[in-house]
Write an enzyme that holds these catalytic residues in place. Structure first.
Site, PDB file in Angstrom:
ATOM      1  N   GLU A  47     -14.192  -4.555   4.554  1.00  0.00           N
ATOM      2  CA  GLU A  47     -12.792  -4.265   4.256  1.00  0.00           C
ATOM      3  C   GLU A  47     -12.490  -2.784   4.445  1.00  0.00           C
ATOM      4  OE1 GLU A  47     -12.106  -7.784   0.927  1.00  0.00           O
ATOM      5  OE2 GLU A  47     -12.585  -5.778   0.235  1.00  0.00           O
ATOM      6  N   CYS A  83     -24.108  -0.393  -9.237  1.00  0.00           N
ATOM      7  CA  CYS A  83     -23.361   0.206 -10.348  1.00  0.00           C
ATOM      8  C   CYS A  83     -22.661  -0.930 -11.099  1.00  0.00           C
ATOM      9  CB  CYS A  83     -22.349   1.222  -9.835  1.00  0.00           C
ATOM     10  SG  CYS A  83     -23.114   2.531  -8.860  1.00  0.00           S
ATOM     11  N   CYS A  94     -18.772  -1.920 -10.590  1.00  0.00           N
ATOM     12  CA  CYS A  94     -18.252  -2.017  -9.220  1.00  0.00           C
ATOM     13  C   CYS A  94     -18.459  -3.424  -8.648  1.00  0.00           C
ATOM     14  CB  CYS A  94     -18.973  -0.982  -8.346  1.00  0.00           C
ATOM     15  SG  CYS A  94     -18.629  -1.150  -6.588  1.00  0.00           S
ATOM     16  N   CYS A 144      -9.203   4.272   3.724  1.00  0.00           N
ATOM     17  CA  CYS A 144     -10.452   4.152   2.974  1.00  0.00           C
ATOM     18  C   CYS A 144     -11.340   3.187   3.749  1.00  0.00           C
ATOM     19  CB  CYS A 144     -10.101   3.608   1.593  1.00  0.00           C
ATOM     20  SG  CYS A 144     -11.515   3.231   0.568  1.00  0.00           S
ATOM     21  N   CYS A 196     -10.163   1.071  -5.776  1.00  0.00           N
ATOM     22  CA  CYS A 196     -11.547   1.521  -5.788  1.00  0.00           C
ATOM     23  C   CYS A 196     -12.411   0.585  -6.610  1.00  0.00           C
ATOM     24  CB  CYS A 196     -11.636   2.926  -6.376  1.00  0.00           C
ATOM     25  SG  CYS A 196     -11.648   4.188  -5.123  1.00  0.00           S
ATOM     26  N   CYS A 245     -23.497  -3.489  -1.001  1.00  0.00           N
ATOM     27  CA  CYS A 245     -24.124  -2.251  -1.468  1.00  0.00           C
ATOM     28  C   CYS A 245     -25.314  -2.617  -2.340  1.00  0.00           C
ATOM     29  CB  CYS A 245     -23.140  -1.403  -2.282  1.00  0.00           C
ATOM     30  SG  CYS A 245     -23.850   0.177  -2.835  1.00  0.00           S
TER      31      CYS A 245
END
Ligand code: SAH
Ligand code: SF4
Length: 367
Positions: free
Chosen positions: A112, A136, A139, A125, A355, A132
């Site tokens: 994305e 975290c 997230c 962005c 975010c 990932c």
């Protein structure tokens, strides 16, 4: 030196030959390849400049679009080279103007990117990895795990295709790029460095208009610090002490705060740029007055700017964003201690484009 073959996601099993990705290496090398191609075909040398202009100034996705080139030359270019066109699998438009693209890659992986318009600028962005690995806890991308690295061409192509969208929808150029989409850019350093070369020296985006956001991978920060350009660096902090940071961000165990801050100091002094700290405020987790004071103590003395971002809720944890009063008080505590800080309004929440919210809704979490 980057091997084009290594990052090429378009293997051609039938002939054993892979087209060279024009966005997959430093633009100077790409031009040498195009020059050699023209020479081998006895085409006039000015054709190389024409191709460069089509690729980097006009931002073509297919050689079909290069209308001032002879048809046979376009067909030959198409056999030899790839422009890594991304397929828009979905476009989501937020009430606040933010637009999220879901791109399907050649092997069906999906990533994305997000366009964020404000009155004075248009920010893109972009993603640096599919998924990932750094986990975290706050997230969504982290919860879905790692799928694969993106190539330098796939990262750069997000800029080309999203900026084509912006030009045709809004007649506006993208004037800022942030590596804040899916993935950790400094965990895919080689490809990210290629993409920086392509965006900066190919597409001509000023280095100061490009910001790399990192969870805090020290070796990558030092590598970027040794480059000549003044790219922006944003570091995700989110906690003022080791224990809390380690519980939110596993990377804190590998590169604890003192080591991270040392690397940041080096970046700031070598590159002459202020560092941005990202601090996501989560109700009753990291938003207390004492934590604001500790944060001030940590970053005071650094050329730093703290972005305070309300936590964007994700389905995996039941945390909430801090209240407006807590956020304002947190900002005031920093400012009273001489730390520059600002509260940020999240954009695109209604389309899960804010975010930390990027994830592939159609997919199951990685095992
Ligand atoms: N991997 C890089 C860049 C991608 S994440 C990094 O971690 O910095 C982009 C930013 O979104 C980071 O600052 C990250 O900490 C933040 N973020 C992640 N999840 C979030 C959430 N749920 N709410 C608000 N910000 C979040
Ligand atoms: Fe990865 Fe950044 Fe999300 Fe952490 S915040 S899991 S590093 S994308």
């Amino acid at each position: 030196m980057t091997s084009h073959a290594e990052s090429d996601p378009f293997p051609q099993a039938s002939t054993g030959r892979r087209p060279i990705e024009l966005l997959g290496g430093p633009p100077e090398e790409t031009l040498i390849r195009i020059g050699a191609f023209m020479e081998a075909r006895a085409a006039p040398p000015y054709r190389t400049e024409q191709v460069r202009a089509w690729v980097f100034d006009r931002r073509i996705r297919t050689f079909e679009e290069a209308t001032n080139l002879p048809k046979e030359l376009r067909a030959a270019l198409d056999r030899e080279f790839s422009l890594t066109p991304l397929e828009p699998a979905h476009v989501a438009r937020s009430r606040d103007g933010t637009v999220k693209h879901l791109w399907r890659l050649a092997d069906d992986e999906q990533i994305e990117s997000v366009l964020i318009p404000t009155s004075d600028r248009l920010t893109l962005c972009l993603s640096s990895q599919a998924g990932c690995a750094l986990g975290c806890t706050f997230c969504a991308t982290g919860h879905f795990g790692f799928r694969r690295q993106l190539s330098g061409a796939e990262i750069s192509a997000q800029f080309r295709d999203a900026s084509r969208f912006a030009e045709s929808e809004w007649q506006r150029p993208v004037d800022r790029i942030v590596y804040m989409g899916m993935g950790e850019p400094l965990a895919n350093l080689e490809a990210v460095q290629v993409s920086l070369d392509v965006l900066h020296r190919g597409f001509g985006v000023g280095a100061r208009r490009i910001t790399i956001s990192t969870v805090g991978l020290v070796p990558g920060i030092l590598t970027l610090a040794s480059r000549p350009e003044q790219f922006g660096l944003a570091v995700s902090l989110h906690a003022p002490d080791h224990e809390l940071r380690a519980s939110l961000m596993p990377i804190e165990r590998r590169h604890p705060l003192p080591e991270l801050l040392e690397a940041i100091r080096e970046y700031a002094s070598l590159r002459g740029r202020r560092i941005t700290f990202e601090y996501t405020l989560i109700q009753d987790v990291n938003d207390r007055p004492g934590q604001a004071r500790r944060l001030a103590g940590l970053v005071r003395g650094l050329p730093a700017f703290v972005n305070l971002i309300p936590f964007n809720p994700i389905p995996f944890v039941d945390w909430r964003p801090s209240s407006a009063e807590r956020m304002a008080a947190f900002a005031r505590t920093l400012q009273e201690r001489g730390v520059q800080a600002a509260l940020r309004t999240p954009r695109g929440r209604d389309i899960a484009a804010a975010c930390g919210q990027l994830r592939l809704e159609a997919r199951e979490p990685a095992a």
